[in-house]
Design a protein around this motif. Structure first.
Motif, mmCIF file in Angstrom:
data_model
loop_
_atom_site.group_PDB
_atom_site.id
_atom_site.type_symbol
_atom_site.label_atom_id
_atom_site.label_comp_id
_atom_site.label_asym_id
_atom_site.label_seq_id
_atom_site.Cartn_x
_atom_site.Cartn_y
_atom_site.Cartn_z
ATOM 1 N N THR A 160 0.832 -1.211 0.000
ATOM 2 C CA THR A 160 0.000 0.000 0.000
ATOM 3 C C THR A 160 0.858 1.250 0.000
ATOM 4 O O THR A 160 0.552 2.236 -0.686
ATOM 5 C CB THR A 160 -0.948 0.017 1.206
ATOM 6 O OG1 THR A 160 -0.190 0.001 2.432
ATOM 7 C CG2 THR A 160 -1.890 -1.184 1.174
ATOM 8 N N GLY A 161 1.952 1.232 0.764
ATOM 9 C CA GLY A 161 2.829 2.395 0.814
ATOM 10 C C GLY A 161 3.523 2.657 -0.506
ATOM 11 O O GLY A 161 3.657 3.811 -0.943
ATOM 12 N N LEU A 162 3.964 1.594 -1.181
ATOM 13 C CA LEU A 162 4.650 1.775 -2.457
ATOM 14 C C LEU A 162 3.693 2.299 -3.522
ATOM 15 O O LEU A 162 4.056 3.158 -4.329
ATOM 16 C CB LEU A 162 5.294 0.471 -2.909
ATOM 17 C CG LEU A 162 6.212 0.595 -4.126
ATOM 18 C CD1 LEU A 162 7.425 1.470 -3.807
ATOM 19 C CD2 LEU A 162 6.672 -0.773 -4.611
ATOM 20 N N ARG A 163 2.462 1.816 -3.527
ATOM 21 C CA ARG A 163 1.479 2.320 -4.491
ATOM 22 C C ARG A 163 1.232 3.813 -4.266
ATOM 23 O O ARG A 163 1.167 4.597 -5.231
ATOM 24 C CB ARG A 163 0.177 1.525 -4.384
ATOM 25 C CG ARG A 163 -0.908 1.969 -5.362
ATOM 26 C CD ARG A 163 -2.113 1.037 -5.322
ATOM 27 N NE ARG A 163 -1.789 -0.254 -5.920
ATOM 28 C CZ ARG A 163 -1.928 -0.534 -7.218
ATOM 29 N NH1 ARG A 163 -2.367 0.401 -8.067
ATOM 30 N NH2 ARG A 163 -1.626 -1.726 -7.675
ATOM 31 N N LYS A 164 1.113 4.228 -3.009
ATOM 32 C CA LYS A 164 0.931 5.649 -2.712
ATOM 33 C C LYS A 164 2.142 6.461 -3.181
ATOM 34 O O LYS A 164 1.999 7.575 -3.704
ATOM 35 C CB LYS A 164 0.720 5.852 -1.212
ATOM 36 C CG LYS A 164 -0.631 5.387 -0.703
ATOM 37 C CD LYS A 164 -0.775 5.661 0.791
ATOM 38 C CE LYS A 164 -2.151 5.253 1.295
ATOM 39 N NZ LYS A 164 -2.316 5.540 2.749
ATOM 40 N N THR A 165 3.333 5.894 -2.995
ATOM 41 C CA THR A 165 4.559 6.596 -3.360
ATOM 42 C C THR A 165 4.670 6.765 -4.874
ATOM 43 O O THR A 165 4.924 7.877 -5.371
ATOM 44 C CB THR A 165 5.780 5.834 -2.828
ATOM 45 O OG1 THR A 165 5.672 5.713 -1.408
ATOM 46 C CG2 THR A 165 7.071 6.541 -3.189
ATOM 47 N N VAL A 166 4.495 5.694 -5.620
ATOM 48 C CA VAL A 166 4.568 5.773 -7.078
ATOM 49 C C VAL A 166 3.502 6.731 -7.606
ATOM 50 O O VAL A 166 3.782 7.564 -8.490
ATOM 51 C CB VAL A 166 4.423 4.371 -7.704
ATOM 52 C CG1 VAL A 166 4.286 4.476 -9.227
ATOM 53 C CG2 VAL A 166 5.621 3.486 -7.342
ATOM 54 N N SER A 167 2.307 6.650 -7.073
ATOM 55 C CA SER A 167 1.227 7.545 -7.517
ATOM 56 C C SER A 167 1.575 9.005 -7.257
ATOM 57 O O SER A 167 1.282 9.881 -8.088
ATOM 58 C CB SER A 167 -0.083 7.179 -6.812
ATOM 59 O OG SER A 167 -0.501 5.878 -7.173
ATOM 60 N N TRP A 168 2.221 9.281 -6.114
ATOM 61 C CA TRP A 168 2.597 10.664 -5.803
ATOM 62 C C TRP A 168 3.585 11.185 -6.838
ATOM 63 O O TRP A 168 3.442 12.317 -7.326
ATOM 64 C CB TRP A 168 3.202 10.760 -4.406
ATOM 65 C CG TRP A 168 3.480 12.182 -4.000
ATOM 66 C CD1 TRP A 168 2.620 13.042 -3.393
ATOM 67 C CD2 TRP A 168 4.696 12.916 -4.220
ATOM 68 N NE1 TRP A 168 3.220 14.268 -3.216
ATOM 69 C CE2 TRP A 168 4.491 14.225 -3.711
ATOM 70 C CE3 TRP A 168 5.925 12.603 -4.794
ATOM 71 C CZ2 TRP A 168 5.482 15.203 -3.762
ATOM 72 C CZ3 TRP A 168 6.914 13.580 -4.844
ATOM 73 C CH2 TRP A 168 6.689 14.858 -4.325
ATOM 74 N N TYR A 169 4.587 10.388 -7.197
ATOM 75 C CA TYR A 169 5.559 10.844 -8.190
ATOM 76 C C TYR A 169 4.918 11.021 -9.568
ATOM 77 O O TYR A 169 5.262 11.954 -10.305
ATOM 78 C CB TYR A 169 6.751 9.886 -8.258
ATOM 79 C CG TYR A 169 7.743 10.136 -7.141
ATOM 80 C CD1 TYR A 169 8.761 11.070 -7.293
ATOM 81 C CD2 TYR A 169 7.629 9.476 -5.931
ATOM 82 C CE1 TYR A 169 9.649 11.339 -6.268
ATOM 83 C CE2 TYR A 169 8.515 9.724 -4.892
ATOM 84 C CZ TYR A 169 9.517 10.661 -5.066
ATOM 85 O OH TYR A 169 10.383 10.928 -4.035
ATOM 86 N N LEU A 170 3.970 10.173 -9.910
ATOM 87 C CA LEU A 170 3.266 10.349 -11.179
ATOM 88 C C LEU A 170 2.469 11.645 -11.210
ATOM 89 O O LEU A 170 2.286 12.258 -12.278
ATOM 90 C CB LEU A 170 2.337 9.160 -11.436
ATOM 91 C CG LEU A 170 3.003 7.802 -11.690
ATOM 92 C CD1 LEU A 170 1.944 6.722 -11.874
ATOM 93 C CD2 LEU A 170 3.931 7.860 -12.894
#
Length: 355
Positions: A317-327
């Motif tokens: 869940t944390g990695l998905r939030k992180t990648v989405s933030w950079y996108l």
């Protein structure tokens, strides 16, 4: 109010943003604004009276003392540090200057301020020192995770400088009675992370069509902690931690570096697919760095048992939030990717763009 050092950096900025969503207590943010310090991280607080910024180095004792006397904080949270192992290998002097000498300077200023406080304020005051699991050295595959009583065995100039700062903080508690708290965290990740570290480096390089460099065979293991979970843990330690105590903060997420890179590539394939092929095609294995620690792992049972904290995010869940933030934040990424940063990547990884 509270005083935060290094509040324009990755963890410090996330902490301030998080703090001001939970409280209206004023934050004084003292930061030197080195390459990794970025006031744009806090742009949402422009014209917010709860955030007071002071541009200064923690080695500037006169400024530290003026800030303490003027604002009378009830706590000091010390995030300011040089924190990148690779940079410490190429230039260790900056790490001694900030992490050792700077922490000493801060402790001396805070000690003088604290000793002059009225008794009730003196008893309530706290100095919270944010440190790293890297001070404990490296683990083998079947070794138990680091606990708060694990012997220190730092293996890089960075971790040695942080170990020294931890020892200074401990000494100031035992010698002078300064009510200190120390936290040793595992690898943080999340929004606003400067892209020299593994996760943001891979995200930004992948999207730019560049090489995704992995040291050696990528089997090095790290425990990954989502930054908002770390911020929540620090708030809890500040609120209820025992003066003089150390608390390990971990995410219970041991992953190999190769596994982390594969996970990022797979998320990008889902969220922003390439026209042809997949992001794993960009992976390149490069020469390992000197003295590369094999495994870090945190036993975070003490903070859960004594203070009731445990991470809210899984790695997925944390990695998905992180990648989405950079996108969603290309402008932030473009602003921090300066020529100095590009030169650094070329120096460190010895790779060329794949185009």
């Amino acid at each position: 109010m509270i005083l935060v050092t290094g509040g324009a950096g990755f963890i410090g900025a996330n902490f301030i943003l998080d703090w001001l969503t939970q409280s209206d207590e004023v934050v004084i943010n003292l930061d030197k604004l080195t390459y990794a310090g970025n006031l744009n991280n806090l742009s949402s607080l422009n014209n917010d009276d709860r955030h007071l910024f002071v541009h200064a180095d923690i080695n500037e004792r006169d400024i530290l003392e003026q800030v303490l006397q003027k604002h009378k904080p009830r706590a000091v949270l010390h995030f300011a540090a040089e924190s990148h192992v690779d940079r410490s290998i190429h230039g260790p002097a900056a790490f001694i200057e900030t992490n050792v000498n700077g922490t000493f300077s801060l402790l001396e200023s805070v000690r003088a301020y604290w000793q002059a406080l009225p008794e009730q304020e003196k008893n309530a005051f706290r100095f919270l020192h944010v440190s790293t699991d890297e001070v404990y050295g490296s683990l083998e595959a079947n070794d138990p995770p680091f606990t708060e009583t694990t012997a220190y065995a730092p293996n890089s100039p960075y971790s040695a400088s942080k170990a020294a700062s931890d020892h200074l903080v401990r000494a100031y508690h035992h010698t002078y009675g300064l009510p200190t708290l120390t936290t040793n965290c595992s690898n943080n990740y999340g929004p606003l992370h400067f892209p020299e570290k593994l996760i943001p480096l891979v995200i930004t390089n992948a999207r730019a069509g560049k090489v995704l460099p992995i040291y050696g065979d990528g089997s090095q293991v790290r425990d990954w902690l989502y930054v908002s979970d770390h911020c929540a843990a620090i708030r809890r330690v500040l609120e209820a931690g025992q003066p003089g105590a150390t608390y390990n903060i971990g995410g219970w997420n041991e992953k190999t570096n190769l596994n982390v890179v594969h996970s990022i590539c797979d998320l990008l394939d889902e969220l922003q697919p390439k026209v042809a092929g997949n992001y794993r095609d960009q992976i390149r294995h490069v020469k390992d760095r000197p003295g590369h620690d094999k495994r870090y792992a945190i036993d975070a049972r003490k903070i859960e048992r004594e203070l009731g904290w445990k991470p809210a995010e899984s790695f997925e869940t944390g990695l998905r939030k992180t990648v989405s933030w950079y996108l969603d934040n290309d402008a932030w990424t473009a602003q921090v990717l300066s020529g100095e940063y590009q030169n650094w990547v070329a120096l460190q990884y010895h790779v060329q763009d794949i185009h």
